[in-house]
Design a protein around this motif. Structure first.
Motif, PDB file in Angstrom:
ATOM      1  N   ALA A 119     -87.321  89.554 -51.825  1.00 55.18           N
ATOM      2  CA  ALA A 119     -86.632  90.640 -52.406  1.00 55.18           C
ATOM      3  C   ALA A 119     -85.497  90.020 -53.173  1.00 55.18           C
ATOM      4  O   ALA A 119     -85.119  90.220 -54.320  1.00 55.18           O
ATOM      5  CB  ALA A 119     -86.275  91.690 -51.635  1.00 55.18           C
ATOM      6  N   TRP A 120     -84.746  88.815 -52.651  1.00 53.78           N
ATOM      7  CA  TRP A 120     -83.684  88.491 -53.400  1.00 53.78           C
ATOM      8  C   TRP A 120     -84.099  87.575 -54.617  1.00 53.78           C
ATOM      9  O   TRP A 120     -83.430  87.652 -55.573  1.00 53.78           O
ATOM     10  CB  TRP A 120     -82.971  87.461 -52.494  1.00 53.78           C
ATOM     11  N   MET A 121     -85.375  86.807 -54.684  1.00 57.46           N
ATOM     12  CA  MET A 121     -85.796  86.029 -55.791  1.00 57.46           C
ATOM     13  C   MET A 121     -86.338  87.237 -56.838  1.00 57.46           C
ATOM     14  O   MET A 121     -85.996  87.036 -57.861  1.00 57.46           O
ATOM     15  CB  MET A 121     -87.088  85.484 -55.284  1.00 57.46           C
ATOM     16  N   VAL A 122     -86.682  88.221 -56.507  1.00 57.16           N
ATOM     17  CA  VAL A 122     -87.164  89.533 -57.437  1.00 57.16           C
ATOM     18  C   VAL A 122     -85.880  89.917 -58.078  1.00 57.16           C
ATOM     19  O   VAL A 122     -85.932  89.959 -59.535  1.00 57.16           O
ATOM     20  CB  VAL A 122     -87.964  90.340 -56.892  1.00 57.16           C
ATOM     21  N   MET A 123     -84.845  90.025 -57.406  1.00 54.31           N
ATOM     22  CA  MET A 123     -83.180  90.527 -57.891  1.00 54.31           C
ATOM     23  C   MET A 123     -82.937  89.513 -58.909  1.00 54.31           C
ATOM     24  O   MET A 123     -82.224  89.971 -60.012  1.00 54.31           O
ATOM     25  CB  MET A 123     -82.457  90.940 -56.748  1.00 54.31           C
ATOM     26  N   ARG A 124     -83.169  88.259 -58.474  1.00 57.79           N
ATOM     27  CA  ARG A 124     -82.344  87.025 -59.391  1.00 57.79           C
ATOM     28  C   ARG A 124     -83.512  87.185 -60.715  1.00 57.79           C
ATOM     29  O   ARG A 124     -82.640  86.894 -61.705  1.00 57.79           O
ATOM     30  CB  ARG A 124     -82.440  85.493 -58.565  1.00 57.79           C
ATOM     31  N   THR A 125     -84.525  87.087 -60.256  1.00 58.81           N
ATOM     32  CA  THR A 125     -85.285  86.888 -61.752  1.00 58.81           C
ATOM     33  C   THR A 125     -85.400  88.236 -62.650  1.00 58.81           C
ATOM     34  O   THR A 125     -85.327  87.939 -63.974  1.00 58.81           O
ATOM     35  CB  THR A 125     -86.805  86.883 -61.257  1.00 58.81           C
ATOM     36  N   ALA A 126     -85.264  89.263 -62.126  1.00 57.01           N
ATOM     37  CA  ALA A 126     -85.070  90.550 -62.876  1.00 57.01           C
ATOM     38  C   ALA A 126     -83.741  90.898 -63.145  1.00 57.01           C
ATOM     39  O   ALA A 126     -83.242  91.988 -62.821  1.00 57.01           O
ATOM     40  CB  ALA A 126     -85.937  91.741 -62.501  1.00 57.01           C
ATOM     41  N   ARG A 127     -82.521  89.877 -63.333  1.00 58.38           N
ATOM     42  CA  ARG A 127     -81.307  90.294 -63.298  1.00 58.38           C
ATOM     43  C   ARG A 127     -80.682  91.087 -64.478  1.00 58.38           C
ATOM     44  O   ARG A 127     -79.739  91.898 -64.563  1.00 58.38           O
ATOM     45  CB  ARG A 127     -80.410  89.019 -63.288  1.00 58.38           C
ATOM     46  N   ASP A 128     -81.724  91.442 -65.716  1.00 57.37           N
ATOM     47  CA  ASP A 128     -81.329  92.246 -66.539  1.00 57.37           C
ATOM     48  C   ASP A 128     -81.598  93.768 -66.154  1.00 57.37           C
ATOM     49  O   ASP A 128     -81.460  94.617 -67.180  1.00 57.37           O
ATOM     50  CB  ASP A 128     -82.169  91.612 -67.766  1.00 57.37           C
ATOM     51  N   PHE A 129     -82.204  93.932 -65.309  1.00 56.93           N
ATOM     52  CA  PHE A 129     -82.604  95.136 -64.694  1.00 56.93           C
ATOM     53  C   PHE A 129     -81.763  95.906 -63.632  1.00 56.93           C
ATOM     54  O   PHE A 129     -81.163  94.896 -62.883  1.00 56.93           O
ATOM     55  CB  PHE A 129     -84.053  95.235 -64.259  1.00 56.93           C
ATOM     56  N   ASP A 130     -82.018  97.000 -63.560  1.00 54.30           N
ATOM     57  CA  ASP A 130     -81.216  97.881 -62.420  1.00 54.30           C
ATOM     58  C   ASP A 130     -82.482  97.592 -61.137  1.00 54.30           C
ATOM     59  O   ASP A 130     -83.233  98.829 -61.285  1.00 54.30           O
ATOM     60  CB  ASP A 130     -80.593  99.120 -62.672  1.00 54.30           C
ATOM     61  N   VAL A 131     -82.299  96.802 -60.284  1.00 53.66           N
ATOM     62  CA  VAL A 131     -83.441  96.811 -59.414  1.00 53.66           C
ATOM     63  C   VAL A 131     -83.250  97.321 -58.133  1.00 53.66           C
ATOM     64  O   VAL A 131     -82.083  97.332 -57.703  1.00 53.66           O
ATOM     65  CB  VAL A 131     -83.807  95.203 -59.089  1.00 53.66           C
ATOM     66  N   GLU A 132     -84.351  98.128 -57.563  1.00 54.70           N
ATOM     67  CA  GLU A 132     -84.070  98.688 -56.318  1.00 54.70           C
ATOM     68  C   GLU A 132     -85.597  98.579 -55.839  1.00 54.70           C
ATOM     69  O   GLU A 132     -86.392  98.466 -56.407  1.00 54.70           O
ATOM     70  CB  GLU A 132     -83.680 100.100 -56.414  1.00 54.70           C
ATOM     71  N   PHE A 133     -85.846  98.550 -54.370  1.00 50.73           N
ATOM     72  CA  PHE A 133     -86.859  98.380 -53.459  1.00 50.73           C
ATOM     73  C   PHE A 133     -87.058  99.750 -52.776  1.00 50.73           C
ATOM     74  O   PHE A 133     -86.293 100.288 -52.203  1.00 50.73           O
ATOM     75  CB  PHE A 133     -86.513  97.208 -52.698  1.00 50.73           C
ATOM     76  N   VAL A 134     -88.415  99.857 -52.680  1.00 45.97           N
ATOM     77  CA  VAL A 134     -88.685 101.024 -51.800  1.00 45.97           C
ATOM     78  C   VAL A 134     -89.937 100.426 -51.068  1.00 45.97           C
ATOM     79  O   VAL A 134     -90.892  99.784 -51.524  1.00 45.97           O
ATOM     80  CB  VAL A 134     -89.406 102.366 -52.593  1.00 45.97           C
ATOM     81  N   ILE A 135     -89.929 100.980 -49.554  1.00 48.31           N
ATOM     82  CA  ILE A 135     -90.897 100.467 -48.749  1.00 48.31           C
ATOM     83  C   ILE A 135     -91.232 101.650 -47.877  1.00 48.31           C
ATOM     84  O   ILE A 135     -90.673 102.406 -47.594  1.00 48.31           O
ATOM     85  CB  ILE A 135     -90.090  99.400 -47.852  1.00 48.31           C
ATOM     86  N   TYR A 136     -92.580 101.630 -47.642  1.00 48.26           N
ATOM     87  CA  TYR A 136     -93.246 102.593 -46.629  1.00 48.26           C
ATOM     88  C   TYR A 136     -93.400 101.920 -45.497  1.00 48.26           C
ATOM     89  O   TYR A 136     -93.825 100.799 -45.209  1.00 48.26           O
ATOM     90  CB  TYR A 136     -94.508 103.163 -47.371  1.00 48.26           C
ATOM     91  N   THR A 137     -93.323 102.816 -44.116  1.00 44.72           N
ATOM     92  CA  THR A 137     -93.686 102.519 -42.898  1.00 44.72           C
ATOM     93  C   THR A 137     -94.461 103.379 -42.309  1.00 44.72           C
ATOM     94  O   THR A 137     -94.839 104.276 -42.984  1.00 44.72           O
ATOM     95  CB  THR A 137     -92.444 102.424 -42.104  1.00 44.72           C
ATOM     96  N   ARG A 138     -95.178 103.057 -41.237  1.00 46.31           N
ATOM     97  CA  ARG A 138     -96.175 103.702 -40.786  1.00 46.31           C
ATOM     98  C   ARG A 138     -96.083 103.622 -39.019  1.00 46.31           C
ATOM     99  O   ARG A 138     -95.906 102.555 -38.655  1.00 46.31           O
ATOM    100  CB  ARG A 138     -97.601 103.327 -40.972  1.00 46.31           C
ATOM    101  N   ASP A 139     -96.235 104.617 -38.312  1.00 48.20           N
ATOM    102  CA  ASP A 139     -96.083 104.450 -36.945  1.00 48.20           C
ATOM    103  C   ASP A 139     -97.010 103.160 -36.633  1.00 48.20           C
ATOM    104  O   ASP A 139     -98.196 103.014 -36.723  1.00 48.20           O
ATOM    105  CB  ASP A 139     -96.821 105.687 -36.297  1.00 48.20           C
TER     106      ASP A 139
END
Length: 278
Positions: A119-139
């Motif tokens: 996730a940190w590498m994605v944010m660094r690489t896409a620094r020109d974007f407003d980056v946010e992450f979504v994750i789904y979980t399951r029981d």
């Protein structure tokens, strides 16, 4: 005079994880690409697209986090971003393999240990974007058996379900994963949804699409998905593939067999063969 601050383009990175409805969501997005045009740019791992190498690079990094695999991951993401249309529409990038190797893949037994760094590498690489992450979980009680069956099908896993459950018995709760991610990229940049909270109305990923800015009316107007995407193989078919994984079959040939088994599951509905037979 104060200069106006440029508003960065929104990049919503859906990390999956595996076996939490990602395939259905991605199929739904592809089915409705025309209806979504003008509101959202969806990126899914279609065959021949740079999204496929991106997923492979994330898994490779998670299994061997080196400078070389990190560079390959960043370059793969740069390739994806370079092909975006030149507009200001929000981008929804959905790829479950961005989370890294799931338990059962190449000996992995932990809960996505490399995901915070990915996730940190994605944010660094896409620094020109407003980056946010979504994750789904399951029981966990239903997720782990589903992951085992998927590992048998796609990753050549050879262990039985009891063996897999024992090997992953120490997996922490999902809060441990989201807390680890938040410590690296900030809690404000990660949103977590429960698969169990998703309405089963033919519109998978409703919670994510709302998060991306679509209204319920927008989502209801989309063509619904008919049936279940990437369903788990029946017990007989899964057991056949598990035993097949114990052989020294060429990976390409094995992939062909997996496809045949998936299309002919009705042939594997009888009792599984006794130990020592295929």
């Amino acid at each position: 005079m104060a200069t106006e601050q440029k508003i960065q383009r929104r990049l919503i990175v859906h990390l999956g994880v595996q076996k939490t409805g990602s395939t259905g969501l991605q199929r739904h997005l592809r089915m409705n690409s025309d209806a979504l045009a003008g509101r959202l740019v969806p990126l899914t791992p279609e065959k021949g697209s740079p999204m496929r190498p991106l997923g492979r690079a994330a898994v490779a990094y998670s299994l061997s986090p080196t400078e070389q695999t990190a560079r390959a991951l960043e370059e793969a993401l740069q390739e994806v971003l370079s092909e975006l249309p030149r507009n200001d529409l929000p981008v929804l990038l959905s790829h479950e393999n961005l989370a890294g190797a799931m338990p059962g893949n190449s000996g992995e037994t932990a809960l996505y240990p490399a995901l915070p760094q990915i996730a940190w590498m994605v944010m660094r690489t896409a620094r020109d974007f407003d980056v946010e992450f979504v994750i789904y979980t399951r029981d966990m009680a239903t997720w782990r058996p589903s992951v085992w069956a998927q590992a048998v099908r796609t990753d050549g896993y050879t262990g039985t379900l009891p063996e897999f459950l024992q090997a992953t018995d120490a997996l922490p709760a999902w809060d441990d994963l989201t807390d680890r991610i938040a410590r690296v990229i900030g809690a404000q940049n990660i949103t977590c949804f429960r698969l169990e909270d998703e309405p089963r109305d033919g519109h998978p990923g409703r919670l994510l699409l709302r998060h991306a800015g679509l209204s319920d009316g927008d989502i209801d107007a989309l063509t619904p998905l008919d049936g279940t995407a990437n369903p788990r193989l029946n017990a007989g078919a899964t057991e056949f593939l598990r035993r097949l994984n114990q052989s020294a079959l060429n990976p390409h040939a094995r992939g062909k067999v997996v496809d045949l088994v998936a299309r002919a599951q009705h042939l594997f509905t009888a009792d599984a063969p006794s130990e020592g037979t295929l």
